[in-house]
Design a protein around this motif. Structure first.
Motif, short mmCIF file in Angstrom:
data_model
loop_
_atom_site.label_atom_id
_atom_site.label_comp_id
_atom_site.label_asym_id
_atom_site.label_seq_id
_atom_site.Cartn_x
_atom_site.Cartn_y
_atom_site.Cartn_z
N UNK A 48 14.49 -20.13 -2.04
CA UNK A 48 13.06 -19.89 -1.81
C UNK A 48 12.19 -20.67 -2.80
N UNK A 49 11.02 -21.08 -2.32
CA UNK A 49 10.05 -21.70 -3.20
C UNK A 49 10.39 -23.12 -3.62
N UNK A 50 11.21 -23.82 -2.86
CA UNK A 50 11.57 -25.18 -3.22
C UNK A 50 11.10 -26.15 -2.14
N UNK A 51 10.73 -27.35 -2.54
CA UNK A 51 10.30 -28.38 -1.62
C UNK A 51 11.51 -29.26 -1.27
N UNK A 52 11.78 -29.38 0.03
CA UNK A 52 12.98 -30.09 0.47
C UNK A 52 12.99 -31.54 -0.01
N UNK A 53 11.85 -32.21 0.08
CA UNK A 53 11.80 -33.61 -0.35
C UNK A 53 12.09 -33.74 -1.83
N UNK A 54 11.51 -32.84 -2.64
CA UNK A 54 11.72 -32.89 -4.09
C UNK A 54 13.19 -32.63 -4.43
N UNK A 55 13.78 -31.63 -3.74
CA UNK A 55 15.17 -31.28 -4.01
C UNK A 55 16.10 -32.45 -3.72
N UNK A 56 15.91 -33.07 -2.57
CA UNK A 56 16.78 -34.18 -2.19
C UNK A 56 16.53 -35.41 -3.06
N UNK A 57 15.28 -35.63 -3.47
CA UNK A 57 14.98 -36.76 -4.35
C UNK A 57 15.68 -36.59 -5.69
N UNK A 58 15.57 -35.39 -6.26
CA UNK A 58 16.22 -35.13 -7.55
C UNK A 58 17.74 -35.26 -7.42
N UNK A 59 18.26 -34.80 -6.30
CA UNK A 59 19.70 -34.87 -6.07
C UNK A 59 20.16 -36.32 -5.95
N UNK A 60 19.35 -37.12 -5.29
CA UNK A 60 19.68 -38.53 -5.09
C UNK A 60 19.72 -39.28 -6.42
N UNK A 61 18.89 -38.86 -7.37
CA UNK A 61 18.80 -39.54 -8.66
C UNK A 61 19.74 -38.93 -9.71
N UNK B 25 26.60 -34.00 -7.82
CA UNK B 25 25.30 -33.39 -7.58
C UNK B 25 25.08 -32.25 -8.58
N UNK B 26 23.83 -31.86 -8.80
CA UNK B 26 23.57 -30.74 -9.72
C UNK B 26 24.19 -29.44 -9.21
N UNK B 27 24.69 -28.64 -10.13
CA UNK B 27 25.37 -27.40 -9.75
C UNK B 27 24.93 -26.22 -10.62
N UNK B 28 23.68 -26.24 -11.05
CA UNK B 28 23.16 -25.13 -11.84
C UNK B 28 21.82 -24.69 -11.27
N UNK B 29 21.37 -23.50 -11.71
CA UNK B 29 20.04 -22.99 -11.36
C UNK B 29 19.77 -22.96 -9.85
N UNK B 30 20.78 -22.59 -9.08
CA UNK B 30 20.60 -22.44 -7.64
C UNK B 30 20.52 -23.75 -6.87
N UNK B 31 20.86 -24.87 -7.51
CA UNK B 31 20.74 -26.18 -6.86
C UNK B 31 21.56 -26.30 -5.57
N UNK B 32 22.83 -25.85 -5.52
CA UNK B 32 23.59 -26.00 -4.28
C UNK B 32 22.92 -25.35 -3.07
N UNK B 33 22.42 -24.15 -3.21
CA UNK B 33 21.75 -23.48 -2.11
C UNK B 33 20.48 -24.22 -1.69
#
Length: 423
Positions: A87-100, A108-116
């Motif tokens: 909840x409360x996350x922007x899909x574009x931001x999440x995927x951009x951060x994941x890509x970088x 890929x990041x695996x903390x703070x709820x990142x996988x979900x």
């Protein structure tokens, strides 16, 4: 020595041997009961003595491997927190951060709820363009999202209860196997795998208006007037299409595209895909040759992959991709074919080398007593995914027991200090 005396002496020796055998049997079976598993089909043409020894250990595993490990409770709680947070996350931001994301510990990041959050973004992001993904042997699409990230989309070919018979690599890829493999890797703490989730795409809203010219050329109408896709790949055929369901949707595995440079290697334990047997299939000392050509780290990595593949029964890993000196778990669609068959030869790297990372072993021991399948089913539920039948989930737990048995076989043969390696 008279004939009667010799006969009597021989009879005495036979009786003595028989008593010793009975005593040994009684000593080793007292208080032990065979596991309540029916034995699935097993190939005994390769190293029958190895297979028989593993099955002996399987039938008499210690109680700790048949019951839940209380130490896993905390780890399961941590996994839930990772996948039940979107909840409360922007899909574009999440995927951009994941890509970088840059790390030597994971893709890929695996903390703070990142996988979900990543899975929610993959599942719900708007599609800007759809094209054929021509690489590979089977139909898959390439989706370009509005945030410019890319997804592979492997469409559904079978119902979950469909049983694939024949060779271990038979049939189309199973889309649910790709997603199941992702959750399995997360529970095993194997972090070199692309996030994957079930997604449904509407043929007339999400694909046709946004299809490239090349994709349009691989679309046909079926008898009911629905638009179907046969794609572009090595085995793609015009008469083997993927069509939408009654709601106009195509279900599939949406897999985050990995924009990385991989080094590709042939697996030492690859299959020939013909009647010809490979060297590893005929020589149970094959690992000695592998040790002379690969580092210990790479061999342990290959054994981890074999453990992973055995659990889902993926016997199609003829090559492997490496990034940052780690094998990346790509192309996992040939798993979950037949829940009644356990091809033990997928574990050849383990029982031929008789080595395993101590970290991997510690993680495996935590998952006893049904915790493995329970956790996969639980985590997938947060994205609304039903990934397999009850028979497949039971099969995964049964195969884990056989991995325990194989490790115990190796420890019994060489001792734990030689089998379990720090890496």
């Amino acid at each position: 020595m008279s004939l009667n005396y010799a006969f009597a002496f021989s009879l005495f020796l036979l009786l003595l041997v028989g008593l010793n055998l009975y005593f040994f049997y009684a000593l080793n079976t007292t208080g032990k009961k065979p596991l309540p598993y029916t034995q699935p089909n097993v190939k005994l043409d390769l190293g029958p003595s190895v297979f028989k020894d593993i099955y002996t250990y399987f039938n008499y595993l210690p109680k700790q491997y048949k019951t839940k490990n209380p130490k896993f409770i905390e780890k399961q709680r941590d996994l839930i927190s990772l996948f039940n947070s979107s909840a409360g996350t922007n899909s574009k931001d999440v995927l951009y951060e994941t890509e970088k994301w840059v790390s030597d510990e994971s893709l890929f990041p695996h903390t703070n709820g990142a996988p979900g959050q990543i899975l929610q973004a993959i599942q719900n992001s708007q599609i800007a363009l759809v094209d054929n993904a021509p690489k590979g042997t089977q139909l898959k699409l390439l989706l370009l999202l509005e945030g410019k990230q890319k997804l592979y989309f492997k469409p559904k070919r079978y119902e979950l209860d469909n049983v694939i018979k024949g060779k271990i690599y038979a049939g189309y890829d199973r889309h649910n196997s790709e997603v199941f493999a992702y959750y399995l890797a997360m529970v095993l703490n194997f972090k070199w795998i692309a996030p994957s989730v079930i997604r449904k795409i509407h043929i007339d809203k999400d694909i046709v208006p946004k299809a490239t010219l090349a994709l349009n050329k691989t679309m046909v109408k079926n008898e009911s007037g629905s638009t179907c896709i046969y794609g572009k790949c090595f085995y793609c055929k015009r008469n083997e299409t993927v069509c939408p369901d009654q709601n106009g949707e195509i279900e599939g595995a949406a897999i985050l595209y990995l924009d990385r440079q991989f080094k590709i290697h042939k697996s030492p334990w690859r299959r020939s895909y013909t009647t010809r047997k490979m060297e590893w299939e005929e020589d149970n000392n094959f690992c000695k040759k592998v040790i002379g050509t690969l580092s210990l780290k790479r061999i342990l990595n290959l054994i981890d992959v074999a453990v992973f593949d055995f659990l889902i029964q993926n016997g199609d890993r003829h090559r492997y991709e490496v990034y940052k000196d780690q094998i990346v778990l790509l192309d996992n669609g040939k798993g979950l074919g037949n829940p009644t068959v356990d091809e033990l030869d997928i574990l050849a790297p383990l029982y031929q080398c008789c080595m395993l990372s101590s970290k991997t072993w510690q993680n495996l021991e935590l998952l006893s007593g049904g915790s493995l399948s329970e956790t996969i089913e639980l985590l997938a539920g947060y994205q609304g995914n039903k990934l397999a039948t009850e028979e497949h989930f039971k099969a995964v737990d049964r195969r884990l027991m056989k991995i325990y048995a194989t490790v115990q076989y190796c420890i019994g043969k060489y001792g734990s200090t030689k089998v379990l390696k720090k890496n």
